[in-house]
Design a protein around this motif. Structure first.
Motif: not given
Lengths: 545, 329
Positions: A476-503
């Motif tokens: 699953i690729v889980f796209i969200t603005h909600d960190l809480r939901a992401a933390a609940r479901l995901c085992d790997h995270l990409l943080v995006m800002q202005h079109g770039r993956v910052v972390e």
């Protein structure tokens, strides 16, 4: 009791016959003292917005209160004439609504919209109004108020519009501010700023606030007292610490549980096969600006990612960060300007749609809005059978498949003959998931698939996705603005800002030790207890917090 | 600055469009069967091929089509739209003599339809909550008007108000032979205008009622209107600045789109009422195969429609700041 600024006593509002219940509000009472914040909590449909609108008599005549009364400074608002009502609305009680996009008139400059409130309540001189508008805009933290007052709402961001709406409500320093989900439509960082603003105003002016929300994490941050509404009835009411720390009612406990992140993030299957990969994706949108000039927006800048079998990768960021564009590029609903995309080893970035079609069933999408993404004129059966039939199944096979996937998402087979409108938001999202599963995909791309849902339903849908993933071996690729939901479901995270993956990195590590400033801002903006700390506490201690 | 550029580019496109209309009409008219020279010769009772050839030559019909087209287009720049042989007059003089009457009829009908239509639409939408019968009455009445063909309505109106009741004149723009001045002239002209204007406007009035009503209902349910109430604004401010203004956008857009239809309905109504506009001219030109006049009428009507659309576009831009900024479309 008599010292209360705003009192609601035994308020009954009947719903027109044919609804799912007879009352929108049933015997609701509350009292708001000067300077305090009362949070009204409940899922959607619990009647909390109805309560807010009833206080200002903003409901249509069909929904007039049957019993009970609302008193402001001891005066019954039902007895007010037109003039008194206008005075109550503009001067005594200010109101801020949920949708910053639509709550302002799109055709009027924001300065005019604030100014007309001033004018309507007796500020006749234009110069005086202009000074007050500029003062108000500056007070709510908007930059360059002198220029900003000449802007139209569409020229402002969501957060700026909400600030304008707050400025409007504050025009005459009301004694009570009613805020109906004022931050639900905003990003976490913007939400944090708006909350800070409201708290500052409250400190400085001593106004009372009736804050309506479905987000308990937010309640923990701002509430003095809490009122929990369920199906139009007050199930619990009291000091915030008491209600949140030791909830007496099962419903409150369920709401609380939904607001907390899952206890333990799953280990990342680091060695599994990559089912979906992308390298160096770029996408720039161009739009005409003022007829002649073109404006270019970089939505994706050199984005790379890998999704392994059985893994859930979260893509988090504010709106405009490019996360939805990434989702669309990954399913090849749009073509990236450059870069590579692999679906199980096949390089598909440049393929034309016709060639993609046989592979389409492998990568499916779940959309944000469960209302808009299902065709209202098709039965659930038609919606679920279209995919398999397009990929060569016979109608009988497709029908059998439809019944099967409907069972997986927890809906009865009887649902097949009904239309999407017959279902609630959460159920519709289940249908959306069933639609994606109907073609037996390997990869699901979920774009903000729980953002339009309440906390309780959100938790149910996230649980469902997790169960289905384990059962079917989905990635699953889980796209969200909600960190809480992401933390609940995901085992790997990409943080995006202005079109770039910052972390990016494993969820647990990334949330515990964020290295990029933007990630830290996102985490700091979350209302309520932090994600990581609470996760490490045993459940008993969590409740004691 | 960007506004000026926009207006210029819009005008440029309008000119290009009118040129397109000219070329299309020119080619279509020539493609139609029938030869004006033969027709004129037939009228004169002469069936001599040499005479017909000479006629064709004098009318310029023997030259190749592109050459005729070029001559015609360059003529337009000098307001020379050709010569109408059957009428023995220049096309421009024929049209310019009758155009004001047509514009008067069209303009008054449009004004009536738009203002009364929007007014009734607003009243209907606002009555929906407490006086449902009024909303129903207006909506159903509009539907009835919409269902009646304008030319038939025109004939019925004449039968009732002119023939039976003898209240209003049945045809023409002024009393024949009446030497009227001042107030009497105004009264007479208005009496003549009333029936054609009503028959023409009813169809559009019905459309604008429905459009304004549904636009109002939509706007009234919008969040920003609730905000306006929550701010404690007065009745008229909410109605005018927050509801009507926003609801006007689709109506104005529709006025522009329908102007072409209105033009063709006008021509029909003119024939029924013997209104001295260019409708009658077109009718005669058609039956006489008067190419030059036909083309001239097409050109003028096309220009009026295009100009009207430019005006509506500019008005929309003025009404909706989002269009100006390119935030829509």
């Amino acid at each position: 009791m008599n010292s209360a600024l705003l009192e609601v006593e035994g308020l009954h509002i009947a719903l027109p016959p044919g609804g799912d219940r007879s009352h929108a509000l049933f015997d609701v009472s509350l009292a708001l003292q000067a300077g305090e914040t009362l949070c009204v909590v409940g899922e959607s449909g619990s009647g909390k917005s109805m309560l807010a609108n009833a206080i200002l008599r903003l409901l249509p005549p069909a929904l007039a209160p049957r019993q009970g009364r609302v008193r402001f400074r001891g005066e019954d608002i039902a007895a007010l004439d037109r003039q008194g009502l206008r005075q109550l609305r503009g001067v005594g009680i200010g109101m801020v609504f949920q949708e910053p996009m639509s709550a302002l008139n799109p055709l009027l400059r924001v300065g005019v919209q604030i100014g007309e409130t001033l004018r309507a309540h007796g500020m006749k001189r234009a110069g005086e109004r202009r000074r007050r508008v500029i003062e108000l805009l500056g007070y709510v933290g908007l930059p360059a108020p002198e220029q900003l007052r000449r802007r139209f709402p569409f020229q402002l961001s969501g957060g700026q519009r909400q600030r304008v709406a707050i400025a409007m409500a504050l025009a005459f320093s009301p004694a009570v501010l009613i805020a109906d989900e004022p931050t639900s439509a905003l990003d976490v960082t913007t939400q944090a700023q708006i909350l800070q603003l409201l708290q500052r105003i409250q400190r400085e002016t001593g106004m009372a606030m009736l804050f309506i929300t479905h987000d308990l994490a937010l309640v923990q941050t701002i509430a003095d007292r809490v009122l929990v509404l369920q199906k139009g009835q007050v199930v619990e009411q009291g000091a915030a610490q008491a209600v949140l720390g030791a909830p007496a009612q099962a419903y409150t406990r369920r709401l609380l549980a939904a607001a907390l992140p899952a206890a333990n993030p799953r280990p990342s299957p680091a060695d599994a096969q990559v089912v979906l990969g992308a390298q160096g994706l770029n996408k720039t949108y161009s739009s005409r600006h003022g007829g002649w000039r073109w404006q270019h927006t970089a939505a994706l800048v050199d984005v790379s990612m890998a999704l392994r079998h059985g893994q859930t990768v979260g893509v988090v960021g504010e709106s405009g960060s490019g996360k939805s564009t990434l989702g669309k590029a990954l399913v090849r609903l749009l073509r990236p300007d450059s870069g590579h995309i692999q679906w199980q080893g096949s390089e598909v970035a440049e393929w034309p749609q016709r060639r993609l079609r046989p592979l389409r069933r492998r990568v499916q999408m779940i959309f944000q809005d469960p209302v808009a993404s299902l065709n209202p004129r098709q039965t659930v059966a038609a919606i679920l059978m279209a995919g398999p039939v397009a990929h060569g199944a016979t109608p009988a096979q497709a029908r059998a498949r439809a019944e099967l996937v409907l069972g997986w998402v927890g809906l009865p087979a009887a649902a097949l003959e009904r239309y999407p409108q017959a279902f609630s938001g959460g159920q519709r999202q289940r249908i959306g998931i069933a639609r994606a599963l109907s073609v037996a995909p390997d990869v699901l791309i979920a774009d903000e698939c729980v953002s339009a849902l309440d906390a309780l339903v959100q938790a149910q849908i996230l649980d469902l996705l997790e169960t289905l993933q384990q059962r079917l071996g989905l990635s699953i690729v889980f796209i969200t603005h909600d960190l809480r939901a992401a933390a609940r479901l995901c085992d790997h995270l990409l943080v995006m800002q202005h079109g770039r993956v910052v972390e990016q990195g494993a969820s647990a590590a990334l949330l515990r030790h964020p290295s990029h400033a933007y990630t830290r801002t996102l985490l700091a903006s979350l209302p309520g207890p932090g994600l990581v700390e609470s996760r490490e506490l045993p459940p008993a201690q969590q409740e004691a917090r | 600055m960007s506004d000026l550029l926009y207006v210029l580019s819009r005008l440029l496109r309008a000119v290009a469009m009118i040129l397109g209309v000219v070329v299309l009409c020119f080619v279509l008219v020539r493609l139609a069967p029938g030869d004006p020279a033969q027709l004129m010769a037939g009228d004169a009772g002469i069936d001599d091929p040499a005479y017909i050839a000479q006629l064709r030559q004098s009318m310029g019909l023997d030259r190749p089509l592109p050459e005729q087209l070029l001559a015609y287009v360059t003529g337009i720049a000098r307001l020379d739209l050709g010569y109408s042989y059957p009428n023995r007059a220049s096309v421009w003089s024929l049209i310019s003599e009758r155009l004001p009457a047509t514009l008067l009829l069209m303009g008054s009908a449009l004004l009536l339809a738009a203002t009364v239509g929007v007014l009734l639409g607003v009243v209907a939408a606002r009555s929906r909550q407490r006086r449902r019968w009024l909303d129903g009455l207006i909506a159903q009445g509009a539907l009835l008007l919409y269902a009646i063909p304008p030319f038939w309505l025109a004939m019925v109106l004449v039968l009732v108000f002119s023939v039976q009741l003898n209240w209003l004149p049945a045809f023409g723009m002024q009393e024949v032979g009446g030497q009227l001045h001042g107030w009497a002239l105004w009264r007479d002209s208005l009496a003549h205008l009333l029936l054609p204007c009503l028959s023409l406007s009813f169809l559009y009035l019905a459309m604008y009622v429905h459009l304004a009503r549904s636009a109002m209902l939509e706007v009234m349910a919008q969040d920003h209107v609730r905000t306006a109430y929550a701010k404690g604004l007065g009745y008229w401010r909410i109605l005018l600045a927050h509801q009507l203004r926003n609801a006007l956008l689709p109506v104005v857009t529709m006025v522009g789109l329908q102007f072409g239809q209105l033009a063709s309905s006008t021509l029909l109504i003119e024939v029924v009422y013997a209104w001295p506009g260019i409708g009658r001219l077109l009718y005669d030109a058609l039956s006489q195969r008067d190419y030059a006049l036909l083309l001239g009428v097409f050109l003028v009507i096309g220009t009026v429609v295009v100009v009207m659309n430019v005006l509506v576009d500019l008005l929309c831009r003025l009404l909706d700041p989002r269009i100006q900024a390119g935030a829509l479309y």
